[in-house]
Motif scaffolding. Structure first.
Motif, PDB file in Angstrom:
ATOM      1  N   GLU A 127      -6.249  -2.412   6.339  1.00 28.39           N
ATOM      2  CA  GLU A 127      -5.620  -2.799   5.084  1.00 28.39           C
ATOM      3  C   GLU A 127      -4.835  -1.627   4.515  1.00 28.39           C
ATOM      4  OE1 GLU A 127      -8.705  -6.258   3.543  1.00 28.39           O
ATOM      5  OE2 GLU A 127      -8.388  -4.486   2.304  1.00 28.39           O
ATOM      6  N   TYR A 128      -3.612  -1.926   4.100  1.00 25.52           N
ATOM      7  CA  TYR A 128      -2.731  -0.932   3.484  1.00 25.52           C
ATOM      8  C   TYR A 128      -2.484  -1.339   2.040  1.00 25.52           C
ATOM      9  CZ  TYR A 128       1.319   1.947   2.429  1.00 25.52           C
ATOM     10  OH  TYR A 128       2.186   2.828   1.833  1.00 25.52           O
ATOM     11  N   THR A 129      -2.733  -0.413   1.116  1.00 24.40           N
ATOM     12  CA  THR A 129      -2.628  -0.694  -0.313  1.00 24.40           C
ATOM     13  C   THR A 129      -1.562   0.182  -0.950  1.00 24.40           C
ATOM     14  OG1 THR A 129      -4.998  -1.234  -0.387  1.00 24.40           O
ATOM     15  CG2 THR A 129      -3.905  -0.813  -2.484  1.00 24.40           C
ATOM     16  N   ASN A 130      -0.727  -0.436  -1.786  1.00 24.49           N
ATOM     17  CA  ASN A 130       0.286   0.277  -2.560  1.00 24.49           C
ATOM     18  C   ASN A 130       0.129  -0.141  -4.020  1.00 24.49           C
ATOM     19  OD1 ASN A 130       2.563   1.323  -3.828  1.00 24.49           O
ATOM     20  ND2 ASN A 130       3.945   0.828  -2.142  1.00 24.49           N
ATOM     21  N   SER A 131      -0.370   0.768  -4.869  1.00 27.52           N
ATOM     22  CA  SER A 131      -0.615   0.473  -6.283  1.00 27.52           C
ATOM     23  C   SER A 131       0.256   1.357  -7.168  1.00 27.52           C
ATOM     24  CB  SER A 131      -2.093   0.712  -6.627  1.00 27.52           C
ATOM     25  OG  SER A 131      -2.928  -0.187  -5.946  1.00 27.52           O
ATOM     26  N   GLN A 132       0.911   0.722  -8.141  1.00 28.67           N
ATOM     27  CA  GLN A 132       1.755   1.436  -9.104  1.00 28.67           C
ATOM     28  C   GLN A 132       1.373   0.958 -10.502  1.00 28.67           C
ATOM     29  OE1 GLN A 132       4.224   3.599  -7.952  1.00 28.67           O
ATOM     30  NE2 GLN A 132       3.704   3.136  -5.817  1.00 28.67           N
ATOM     31  N   LEU A 133       0.984   1.900 -11.382  1.00 33.02           N
ATOM     32  CA  LEU A 133       0.626   1.570 -12.750  1.00 33.02           C
ATOM     33  C   LEU A 133       1.400   2.468 -13.699  1.00 33.02           C
ATOM     34  CD1 LEU A 133      -1.110   0.058 -14.841  1.00 33.02           C
ATOM     35  CD2 LEU A 133      -2.849   1.831 -14.545  1.00 33.02           C
ATOM     36  N   GLU A 134       2.158   1.836 -14.607  1.00 31.43           N
ATOM     37  CA  GLU A 134       2.982   2.575 -15.553  1.00 31.43           C
ATOM     38  C   GLU A 134       2.630   2.138 -16.963  1.00 31.43           C
ATOM     39  OE1 GLU A 134       7.719   3.681 -16.186  1.00 31.43           O
ATOM     40  OE2 GLU A 134       7.012   2.668 -14.374  1.00 31.43           O
ATOM     41  N   GLN A 185       2.220   7.079 -21.389  1.00 30.19           N
ATOM     42  CA  GLN A 185       2.027   8.182 -20.461  1.00 30.19           C
ATOM     43  C   GLN A 185       2.908   8.101 -19.228  1.00 30.19           C
ATOM     44  OE1 GLN A 185      -2.206   8.801 -19.626  1.00 30.19           O
ATOM     45  NE2 GLN A 185      -2.700   7.588 -21.444  1.00 30.19           N
ATOM     46  N   GLY A 186       3.747   7.073 -19.146  1.00 33.43           N
ATOM     47  CA  GLY A 186       4.567   6.901 -17.963  1.00 33.43           C
ATOM     48  C   GLY A 186       3.741   6.409 -16.783  1.00 33.43           C
ATOM     49  N   LYS A 187       4.096   6.854 -15.571  1.00 35.24           N
ATOM     50  CA  LYS A 187       3.370   6.404 -14.377  1.00 35.24           C
ATOM     51  C   LYS A 187       2.067   7.184 -14.246  1.00 35.24           C
ATOM     52  CE  LYS A 187       5.639   4.956 -10.883  1.00 35.24           C
ATOM     53  NZ  LYS A 187       6.483   4.802  -9.659  1.00 35.24           N
ATOM     54  N   VAL A 188       0.935   6.449 -14.336  1.00 29.66           N
ATOM     55  CA  VAL A 188      -0.376   7.107 -14.274  1.00 29.66           C
ATOM     56  C   VAL A 188      -1.077   6.848 -12.946  1.00 29.66           C
ATOM     57  CG1 VAL A 188      -0.719   7.122 -16.762  1.00 29.66           C
ATOM     58  CG2 VAL A 188      -1.458   5.133 -15.437  1.00 29.66           C
ATOM     59  N   VAL A 189      -0.614   5.858 -12.188  1.00 26.61           N
ATOM     60  CA  VAL A 189      -1.173   5.586 -10.859  1.00 26.61           C
ATOM     61  C   VAL A 189      -0.025   5.380  -9.888  1.00 26.61           C
ATOM     62  CG1 VAL A 189      -2.547   4.012  -9.437  1.00 26.61           C
ATOM     63  CG2 VAL A 189      -3.299   4.559 -11.760  1.00 26.61           C
ATOM     64  N   ASP A 190      -0.038   6.102  -8.790  1.00 28.26           N
ATOM     65  CA  ASP A 190       0.957   5.953  -7.726  1.00 28.26           C
ATOM     66  C   ASP A 190       0.237   6.255  -6.410  1.00 28.26           C
ATOM     67  OD1 ASP A 190       3.092   5.767  -6.082  1.00 28.26           O
ATOM     68  OD2 ASP A 190       4.233   7.421  -6.955  1.00 28.26           O
ATOM     69  N   ARG A 191      -0.347   5.224  -5.821  1.00 27.24           N
ATOM     70  CA  ARG A 191      -1.220   5.422  -4.663  1.00 27.24           C
ATOM     71  C   ARG A 191      -0.786   4.550  -3.498  1.00 27.24           C
ATOM     72  NH1 ARG A 191      -6.696   4.610  -8.131  1.00 27.24           N
ATOM     73  NH2 ARG A 191      -6.563   6.508  -9.391  1.00 27.24           N
ATOM     74  N   LEU A 247      -8.223   0.168 -14.658  1.00 31.83           N
ATOM     75  CA  LEU A 247      -7.202   1.201 -14.551  1.00 31.83           C
ATOM     76  C   LEU A 247      -6.360   1.318 -15.817  1.00 31.83           C
ATOM     77  CD1 LEU A 247      -5.892   0.619 -10.911  1.00 31.83           C
ATOM     78  CD2 LEU A 247      -7.161   2.615 -11.737  1.00 31.83           C
ATOM     79  N   ALA A 248      -6.049   0.193 -16.441  1.00 39.29           N
ATOM     80  CA  ALA A 248      -5.150   0.209 -17.602  1.00 39.29           C
ATOM     81  C   ALA A 248      -5.799   0.966 -18.759  1.00 39.29           C
ATOM     82  CB  ALA A 248      -4.823  -1.220 -18.024  1.00 39.29           C
ATOM     83  N   ASN A 298      -9.704   3.495 -17.598  1.00 43.05           N
ATOM     84  CA  ASN A 298      -9.741   4.825 -16.989  1.00 43.05           C
ATOM     85  C   ASN A 298      -8.772   4.860 -15.812  1.00 43.05           C
ATOM     86  OD1 ASN A 298     -10.306   7.295 -15.857  1.00 43.05           O
ATOM     87  ND2 ASN A 298     -12.486   6.898 -15.528  1.00 43.05           N
ATOM     88  N   ALA A 299      -7.579   5.424 -16.038  1.00 43.50           N
ATOM     89  CA  ALA A 299      -6.548   5.444 -14.998  1.00 43.50           C
ATOM     90  C   ALA A 299      -6.893   6.378 -13.847  1.00 43.50           C
ATOM     91  CB  ALA A 299      -5.207   5.863 -15.603  1.00 43.50           C
ATOM     92  N   ALA A 300      -7.919   7.238 -14.025  1.00 41.74           N
ATOM     93  CA  ALA A 300      -8.275   8.199 -12.974  1.00 41.74           C
ATOM     94  C   ALA A 300      -9.222   7.599 -11.933  1.00 41.74           C
ATOM     95  CB  ALA A 300      -8.916   9.429 -13.607  1.00 41.74           C
ATOM     96  N   LEU A 301      -9.606   6.346 -12.084  1.00 39.74           N
ATOM     97  CA  LEU A 301     -10.550   5.737 -11.141  1.00 39.74           C
ATOM     98  C   LEU A 301      -9.993   5.735  -9.720  1.00 39.74           C
ATOM     99  CD1 LEU A 301     -12.023   2.610 -12.971  1.00 39.74           C
ATOM    100  CD2 LEU A 301     -13.256   4.649 -12.259  1.00 39.74           C
ATOM    101  N   GLN A 302     -10.872   6.045  -8.760  1.00 38.20           N
ATOM    102  CA  GLN A 302     -10.517   6.040  -7.349  1.00 38.20           C
ATOM    103  C   GLN A 302     -11.251   4.899  -6.632  1.00 38.20           C
ATOM    104  OE1 GLN A 302      -8.285   8.205  -5.910  1.00 38.20           O
ATOM    105  NE2 GLN A 302      -7.910   8.946  -7.990  1.00 38.20           N
ATOM    106  N   PRO A 303     -10.696   4.390  -5.527  1.00 38.76           N
ATOM    107  CA  PRO A 303     -11.416   3.357  -4.759  1.00 38.76           C
ATOM    108  C   PRO A 303     -12.681   3.936  -4.129  1.00 38.76           C
ATOM    109  CG  PRO A 303      -9.460   4.089  -3.583  1.00 38.76           C
ATOM    110  CD  PRO A 303      -9.385   4.709  -4.937  1.00 38.76           C
TER     111      PRO A 303
END
Length: 805
Positions: free
Chosen positions: A510-517, A521-527, A564-565, A580-585
């Motif tokens: 599985e390949y995941t592309n997540s973008q949260l803006e 704060q602008g873009k806080v998630v770019d994974r 995340l939001a 919490n935008a710092a959450l990791q999988p």
């Protein structure tokens, strides 16, 4: 690179196996003595040498049938149907496509309807899953799917943070009839609370799903199996429930199925209204130098949960081996509440201040989902299927807060009004393609690809009333936009080594592309990340009554959109729920061993999860002194668990089912940049007693106990509950009447605490969502009954019949 190689390999496998095997076909017709076509006759293909079953089918409305064995040889055909004498064809050699002469059925003795009173046990432990037979439960009548899960072995439902754990592990994925619902994590509990148990046949708990399932979900899958009917014509059932706890409760539903020829139309509707009161008690103590601060809040809540659930589907036999499916499901679930909260603050045991907070909260979840599916069977052991889903969710969450502030002597100081608004639309598209084939007689190969795209907007605003004007609090107002794409591919092989050993191995990528803006704060998630998920299963059949299983799986738990939001929701003036935008999988590796002897079962499991995500964790904001609840990553969580299932038939009329779940957990986290390690063992016991009495009466008693355990860096206390019910079954014409009592001793309360050495911080919380409830339920079937015995008749076409809901 690894992902592209795997996806390419899957595509090659599709084309190779789709064109690599040749099967011969047998066709014919079934008629009566007047030459009229007979529909729904059982057609069985048998080996001529020993009459062993090779394949089965049903005749259609023209009397035609179609058989597709995977081997050549000498066969004969058997045809039977209730009310007719059985007929056999002459034996024939199959070396190419073959058309059999028409077979004629003659009328025999008419079989009256047979009513089977034997019931399946409420809990059944199978090799790969725990099955909860909701349909036959007296206690579950008039209840919800969530209440059934709360009474299930090894399952913990935390309504405060909207989470469900199985065998000590969080992160479940909900399926309906084997299809992923993609319900947002914070809406799962509310959806299950609005799903009538009367519409459910069974609930399955799968803790080690194979690679053809998504890799999401640390704890595994909850598969809700809706009731299915295979009778001809129009059939269905309805149920009405009325109850009282600390408030009124009603739960009503109807389901139907219309089957004729190549068309099957089915659907259901349920309505639930629950106005039972709740109470929360929270307290926290913080040591500041030489001052001990105590804040305690008592919240008396009067919620009303109103749920509408709708589902309608259509299956069409487009050809002898092709089925088209269309499904629409929707719900409108509204949770509204008026609450009065009394909060007081003491310093060194001296009253300092208090607040009376009146909440008016609404959480409205609306959903519309559609599915199109097509499945084609090239032969009995080779098929290809395609599914396309569109899902739309909308969460509208307006809250109003009226605060009255008093000093330590209860003298009124001032009044402050605040409000928060949260609007969250979520759109998801899912497409998947699966292919299954056989390689020889003992190997089954399966492969598939899948793509998911989700778009999410989380618009949160907070405002305060100042001089008659609502002024936005920009420190708590934010808008988040998330876009996420997940691409997946898998292959698996099932190999029957011999009569004793079976092996299954699979690999999923599985390949995941997540973008949260966000607007602040602008873009806080770019994974972007790709992960391989291997699975391995071994089965050893020692005898007809004894077998063993070994399995290894790897799974992932991704942060939910709402986790995340970076939103903020008020709980009281000094308590917030935050993202919490710092959450990791989190990645989990798990091994499992099962052994089953007759109906007895033992399962042992170990899992290691890296970056474990836990919800509703407490943190003090030193700048403001506020208590913040948020999701957080632990360093790791190790979980050891054992499940024991012991059914006992005490007498011919008294049956007992007993399940024990043992869990030992060790977790490590960081609080205030200091390491924290916790470990604790806990156990849960579930027992169900079934009594079949004379004259259509039956009694069911269930009880559960869960010992103290840990949740993240918090500890929860023991909890227990007892439920009972009695049922009177009338004739089929008049249905059945059930009376039940849930939470008989009003004991099902969640109590938890946090007390970490060196942190100068301690909390104690009690959440009472449940109360003693008396419930009366009437249910009845309707429709044609004369072919009802088809429900229990086993043929070689059972899998094909089940494809048509």
């Amino acid at each position: 690179m690894t992902g592209r190689i795997l996806i390419s390999w899957v595509c090659i496998c599709f084309f190779y196996f789709a064109h690599g095997q040749k099967a011969f076909h047998i066709k014919g017709t079934v008629t009566d003595v007047n030459g009229k076509a007979i529909e729904f006759a059982n057609v069985l293909l048998l080996q001529a040498s020993d009459s062993s079953l090779v394949k089965g089918a049903l005749s259609d409305e023209t009397g035609a049938y179609f058989l597709d064995p995977t081997t050549t040889g000498r066969f004969l055909v058997l045809v039977n149907l209730i009310g007719y004498n059985t007929v056999y064809s002459e034996a024939f050699e199959l070396q190419s496509d073959f058309t059999l002469a028409s077979l004629t059925l003659t009328e025999g003795e008419t079989l009256n309807e047979v009513v089977i009173m034997e019931k399946k046990p409420l809990f059944m432990q199978k090799v790969d899953r725990m099955v909860i037979n909701v349909e036959n439960s007296v206690v579950s009548a008039g209840g919800t799917a969530l209440e059934v899960l709360e009474r299930s072995p090894g399952v913990l439902v935390n309504r405060q943070n909207n989470s469900i754990s199985i065998a000590g592990k969080d992160g479940v994925v909900v399926l309906i009839n084997g299809k992923t619902t993609y319900v947002p994590a914070n809406a799962i509990v509310q959806m299950l609370q609005g799903m009538s148990a009367s519409s459910i046949s069974a609930i399955e708990l799968l803790t080690t799903p194979p690679s053809n399932y998504d890799a999401e979900g640390n704890a595994g899958f909850i598969n809700i199996v809706m009731k299915k009917r295979i009778d001809i014509g129009l059939n269905g059932a309805y149920a009405f429930s009325l109850g009282y706890g600390k408030g009124l409760l009603t739960n009503n539903n109807i389901d139907f199925n219309y089957r004729k020829g190549k068309i099957n139309l089915y659907g259901s509707y349920s309505y639930r209204n629950d106005a039972r009161a709740q109470q929360f008690i929270t307290s926290r103590m913080v040591m500041k130098t030489d001052t001990l601060e105590l804040v305690m809040t008592i919240s008396d809540r009067e919620p009303i949960q109103r749920n509408h659930n709708f589902r309608v589907g259509l299956d069409v036999e487009a050809g002898p081996a092709t089925i088209l499916g269309f499904l629409v499901n929707a719900y409108d679930n509204k949770w509204s509440m008026d609450a009065q909260n009394h909060s007081h603050t003491d310093y060194n045991d001296v009253p300092s201040s208090s607040v009376i907070l009146k909440n008016r909260e609404v959480n409205l979840w609306q959903h519309l989902g559609t599915n199109f599916s097509i499945k084609h069977n090239f032969s009995s052991r080779k098929s290809i299927s395609f599914d396309l889903d569109y899902l739309y969710y909308l969460d509208d969450n307006p809250n109003d807060y009226d605060n009255e502030f008093y000093d330590g002597n209860s003298v009124f100081i001032r009044q402050a009004n605040a409000r928060s608004r949260k609007n969250t639309p979520i759109t998801t598209w899912v497409g998947k393609l699966d292919y299954v084939t056989s390689i020889g007689e003992n190997i089954t190969f399966e492969t598939g690809i899948k793509g998911t795209t989700s778009a999410f907007t989380n618009d949160v605003s907070v405002a305060n009333l100042t001089d008659g004007e609502w002024l936005t609090d920009y420190t708590l107002t934010n808008k988040s936009i998330l876009d996420e794409k997940i691409m997946g591919a898998y292959s698996s092989m099932d190999w029957k080594v011999n009569e004793s050993w079976t092996a299954k191995a699979g690999l999923r990528y599985e390949y995941t592309n997540s973008q949260l803006e966000t607007s602040t704060q602008g873009k806080v998630v770019d994974r972007q990340y790709g992960i391989l998920f291997p699975t391995l299963y071994l089965n050893r059949k020692i005898s007809e009554t004894l077998n063993m299983n070994w399995s290894y799986t790897r799974r992932i738990t991704r942060p939910t959109f709402n986790e995340l939001a970076p939103f903020v929701i008020l709980f009281d003036p000094n308590t917030f729920i935050s993202g919490n935008a710092a959450l990791q999988p989190a990645i989990t590796d798990a091994v499992k061993y099962d052994i089953g002897y007759k109906s007895y079962f033992l399962s042992l499991q170990y899992s290691y999860q890296d970056s474990t995500i836990v919800r509703f964790q407490e943190r003090i904001d030193k700048a403001t002194g506020r208590l913040i609840f948020e999701s957080a990553n632990l360093s790791f969580a190790k979980t050891y668990s054992a499940t024991i299932s012991v059914p006992v038939d005490i007498t011919s009329w008294w049956r007992s089912q007993n399940n024990i779940n043992l869990v030992y957990q060790k977790v490590k986290a960081f609080r205030e940049n200091l390491p924290v390690e916790l470990d604790l063992g806990n156990y849960s016991i579930n027992t169900s007693q079934f009594f079949n009495l004379k004259r259509g009466y039956s009694i069911e008693l269930t009880g559960s106990y869960t010992s103290p355990g840990i949740f993240g860096v918090s500890r929860f206390k023991s909890v227990y509950g007892v439920n009972g019910g009695i049922e009177k079954r009338f004739s089929d014409r008049f249905g059945s009447l059930k009376f039940s009592v849930s939470d008989l001793f009003d004991s099902f309360k969640w109590r938890g605490s946090t007390n970490i050495d060196g942190q100068n911080f301690m909390t104690n919380n009690t959440f009472d969502f449940s109360n003693r409830t008396f419930l009366l339920t009437y249910s009845r079937n309707f429709g044609r009954k004369e072919v009802k015995s088809a429900r229990t008749r086993a043929t070689g076409a059972e899998d094909e019949r089940k494809r048509v809901n």
